[in-house]
Design an enzyme around this catalytic site. Structure first.
Site, PDB file in Angstrom:
ATOM      1  N   ASP A  37     120.511  79.064  35.594  1.00  0.00           N
ATOM      2  CA  ASP A  37     119.712  77.951  36.163  1.00  0.00           C
ATOM      3  C   ASP A  37     118.331  78.434  36.592  1.00  0.00           C
ATOM      4  O   ASP A  37     117.337  77.739  36.398  1.00  0.00           O
ATOM      5  CB  ASP A  37     120.451  77.201  37.293  1.00  0.00           C
ATOM      6  CG  ASP A  37     120.848  78.053  38.471  1.00  0.00           C
ATOM      7  OD1 ASP A  37     120.776  79.306  38.398  1.00  0.00           O
ATOM      8  OD2 ASP A  37     121.237  77.463  39.506  1.00  0.00           O
ATOM      9  N   GLY A 130     132.468  80.991  45.333  1.00  0.00           N
ATOM     10  CA  GLY A 130     131.840  80.557  44.085  1.00  0.00           C
ATOM     11  C   GLY A 130     131.926  79.060  43.857  1.00  0.00           C
ATOM     12  O   GLY A 130     131.679  78.587  42.750  1.00  0.00           O
ATOM     13  N   LEU A 131     132.295  78.304  44.897  1.00  0.00           N
ATOM     14  CA  LEU A 131     132.411  76.847  44.747  1.00  0.00           C
ATOM     15  C   LEU A 131     131.319  76.109  45.531  1.00  0.00           C
ATOM     16  O   LEU A 131     131.422  74.914  45.795  1.00  0.00           O
ATOM     17  CB  LEU A 131     133.799  76.368  45.199  1.00  0.00           C
ATOM     18  CG  LEU A 131     134.990  76.950  44.416  1.00  0.00           C
ATOM     19  CD1 LEU A 131     136.310  76.416  44.984  1.00  0.00           C
ATOM     20  CD2 LEU A 131     134.895  76.621  42.922  1.00  0.00           C
ATOM     21  N   SER A 133     130.030  76.250  48.764  1.00  0.00           N
ATOM     22  CA  SER A 133     130.210  75.656  50.085  1.00  0.00           C
ATOM     23  C   SER A 133     128.845  75.464  50.757  1.00  0.00           C
ATOM     24  O   SER A 133     128.629  74.464  51.441  1.00  0.00           O
ATOM     25  CB  SER A 133     131.118  76.526  50.940  1.00  0.00           C
ATOM     26  OG  SER A 133     130.545  77.797  51.112  1.00  0.00           O
ATOM     27  N   GLU A 166     117.355  76.876  50.999  1.00  0.00           N
ATOM     28  CA  GLU A 166     118.113  78.103  50.736  1.00  0.00           C
ATOM     29  C   GLU A 166     117.179  79.236  50.301  1.00  0.00           C
ATOM     30  O   GLU A 166     117.332  80.376  50.720  1.00  0.00           O
ATOM     31  CB  GLU A 166     119.195  77.832  49.683  1.00  0.00           C
ATOM     32  CG  GLU A 166     120.149  78.981  49.595  1.00  0.00           C
ATOM     33  CD  GLU A 166     121.590  78.573  49.337  1.00  0.00           C
ATOM     34  OE1 GLU A 166     121.968  77.401  49.573  1.00  0.00           O
ATOM     35  OE2 GLU A 166     122.345  79.451  48.902  1.00  0.00           O
ATOM     36  N   ASP A 178     123.664  74.227  42.173  1.00  0.00           N
ATOM     37  CA  ASP A 178     124.677  73.865  43.167  1.00  0.00           C
ATOM     38  C   ASP A 178     124.291  72.610  43.942  1.00  0.00           C
ATOM     39  O   ASP A 178     125.107  71.695  44.122  1.00  0.00           O
ATOM     40  CB  ASP A 178     124.897  75.023  44.142  1.00  0.00           C
ATOM     41  CG  ASP A 178     125.251  76.310  43.424  1.00  0.00           C
ATOM     42  OD1 ASP A 178     125.539  76.248  42.217  1.00  0.00           O
ATOM     43  OD2 ASP A 178     125.223  77.371  44.070  1.00  0.00           O
TER      44      ASP A 178
HETATM   45  C1  GLA Z   1     124.929  80.588  42.727  1.00  0.00           C
HETATM   46  C2  GLA Z   1     123.540  79.943  42.828  1.00  0.00           C
HETATM   47  C3  GLA Z   1     123.251  79.050  41.616  1.00  0.00           C
HETATM   48  C4  GLA Z   1     123.535  79.772  40.303  1.00  0.00           C
HETATM   49  C5  GLA Z   1     124.894  80.467  40.334  1.00  0.00           C
HETATM   50  C6  GLA Z   1     125.136  81.321  39.129  1.00  0.00           C
HETATM   51  O1  GLA Z   1     125.914  79.626  42.817  1.00  0.00           O
HETATM   52  O2  GLA Z   1     123.429  79.188  43.996  1.00  0.00           O
HETATM   53  O3  GLA Z   1     121.932  78.572  41.679  1.00  0.00           O
HETATM   54  O4  GLA Z   1     122.506  80.676  40.020  1.00  0.00           O
HETATM   55  O5  GLA Z   1     125.052  81.280  41.484  1.00  0.00           O
HETATM   56  O6  GLA Z   1     125.160  80.553  37.965  1.00  0.00           O
END
Ligand code: GLA
Length: 390
Positions: A37, A130-131, A133, A166, A178
């Site tokens: 991204d 990895g979700l 939060s 962020e 995200d």
């Molecule tokens: C985190 C970051 C996203 C993206 C992913 C990896 O979730 O917040 O912007 O870069 O890692 O794909």
């Protein structure tokens, strides 16, 4: 008691009256397009049925009081203390408070009203898994301030301000995926986003498959260091490649053929990082046509290839994620399995034939436990709606 009822009840205890509103914003799982991204690539996330809930009311003065149920902690800040990232007591804001405070900061910078609020919030998106939060916290508070501030932004604009919070307040140089997924989620749909133009569309997932999320329970805090390093390596690769390809702005503009021709010019580690990105962007584009034509086997094979690339080139996997993926790929009905999100621990995403999904989840849990001694959490995910007021 479900989570919205719980935050509401705790709000009543803390502030002596029921909250005026409750906002909800989901986490996300990403099917394909990892670590692209922030390289202007394509991503294919979906908002999940796990979310952050914020119960809130306007405050009587200019002090914002937040109660984080999951930490059993309170933070109080005002517009004056926001810039210094401290509470009213002068102490640095705890990490968890920097997400909502950062959102307030970004909204104010954009000239939007952010009336002080009293809030109680809790999430069932596991942290550091990895979700996303953190994006779900940001988007839930974005909705809260939108509600009290009397303005209204398109969800994508709210997502961009969450990302700004962020990047510049929390200090993680994340991309837009995200916050986008948390803000723009649609029930029963995958979201296909072009991270350069920010154009996006909703795609149907074939009825015959389920998305299974498997949490290794290993938490490696997304150290902004590791993540920001990866991003810096991509930018370094672009600078090197620009001497041969002056027209490129990001790795999105580099074809796999051009990359192969020029890759020897790059320092070894930079080459590996950039190769992942260039190939992952190509993989995602290919996967989208496979999905459109209903070729789930082909799509799943690209998910598997993505995991190998994240493991060997981008180097963001870990032993437990690899074990979870290996067990999953050996089970009946599994089209594809890979780590999802930033990596370094957390969850895998699995595309599984619907009729196998329940057995798959059970067998995967047993297999993972046998390999690692850890008890994972595995569930069949449902694509849910983006951030909104309940
Ligand atoms: C985190 C970051 C996203 C993206 C992913 C990896 O979730 O917040 O912007 O870069 O890692 O794909």
């Amino acid at each position: 008691m479900n989570l919205p009822e719980a935050v509401s009840a705790i709000f009543r205890q803390k502030f002596g009256q029921p909250p005026a509103f409750i906002a909800r914003a989901p986490g996300r799982v990403n099917l394909l397009g990892e670590h692209v991204d922030y390289n202007d690539g394509f991503v294919l996330p979906t908002a999940i049925d796990r979310a952050t809930f914020v119960a809130f009311s306007p405050a009587k003065n200019d002090q914002t009081t937040l109660w984080a149920v999951d930490f059993d902690q309170q933070a109080i800040f005002s517009p004056e203390t926001l810039e210094a990232k401290t509470g009213l007591d002068g102490a640095p804001l705890p990490d968890w408070a920097r997400y909502p405070a950062g959102v307030m900061w970004a909204l104010r910078q954009a000239g939007l009203e952010t009336p002080a609020l009293n809030a109680v919030f809790a999430s069932n998106v596991p942290r550091g898994s990895g979700l996303s939060s953190s994006a779900s916290v940001e988007m839930a508070f974005g909705v809260a301030w939108q509600t009290l501030g009397g303005w209204s932004l398109p969800p994508m604009e709210l997502a961009k301000l969450g990302q700004r919070a962020e990047n510049h307040y929390v200090g993680v140089n994340c991309g837009i995926m995200d916050q986008f997924a948390s803000a723009c989620g649609i029930e029963n749909r995958l979201l296909l986003l072009d991270c350069r133009s920010l154009e996006w569309e909703a795609l149907a997932l074939p009825e015959s498959v389920s998305i299974v999320v498997a949490d290794t329970t290993v938490r490696r805090k997304l150290t902004s260091g590791e993540y920001n390093n990866r991003r810096a390596a991509c930018e370094e690769a672009v600078r090197h490649l620009q001497t041969h390809l002056p027209g490129i702005r990001s790795l999105r503009d580099v074809s796999p053929d051009d990359f192969n021709r020029l890759s020897a010019q790059l320092p070894t580690q930079t080459e590996k990082r950039a190769r992942h990105v260039v190939e992952e962007i190509a993989r995602t584009q290919q996967a989208i046509s496979l999905l459109r034509s209903g070729d789930l086997t082909g799509f799943g094979a690209l998910m598997n290839a993505c995991h190998v690339s994240l493991r060997d080139l981008y180097e963001v996997s870990c032993a437990e994620l690899d074990a979870m993926v290996e067990v999953a790929q050996s089970l009946p009905g599994c089209y594809g399995a890979r780590l999802t999100g930033a990596g370094f621990g957390g969850c895998t995403v699995n595309l599984v034939a619907r009729e196998h999904a329940e057995t798959f989840a059970q067998t995967l849990a047993e297999g993972y436990r046998a390999r690692t001694g850890l008890a994972p959490e595995i569930y069949i995910s449902k694509a849910s709606a983006g951030a909104h007021l309940l």
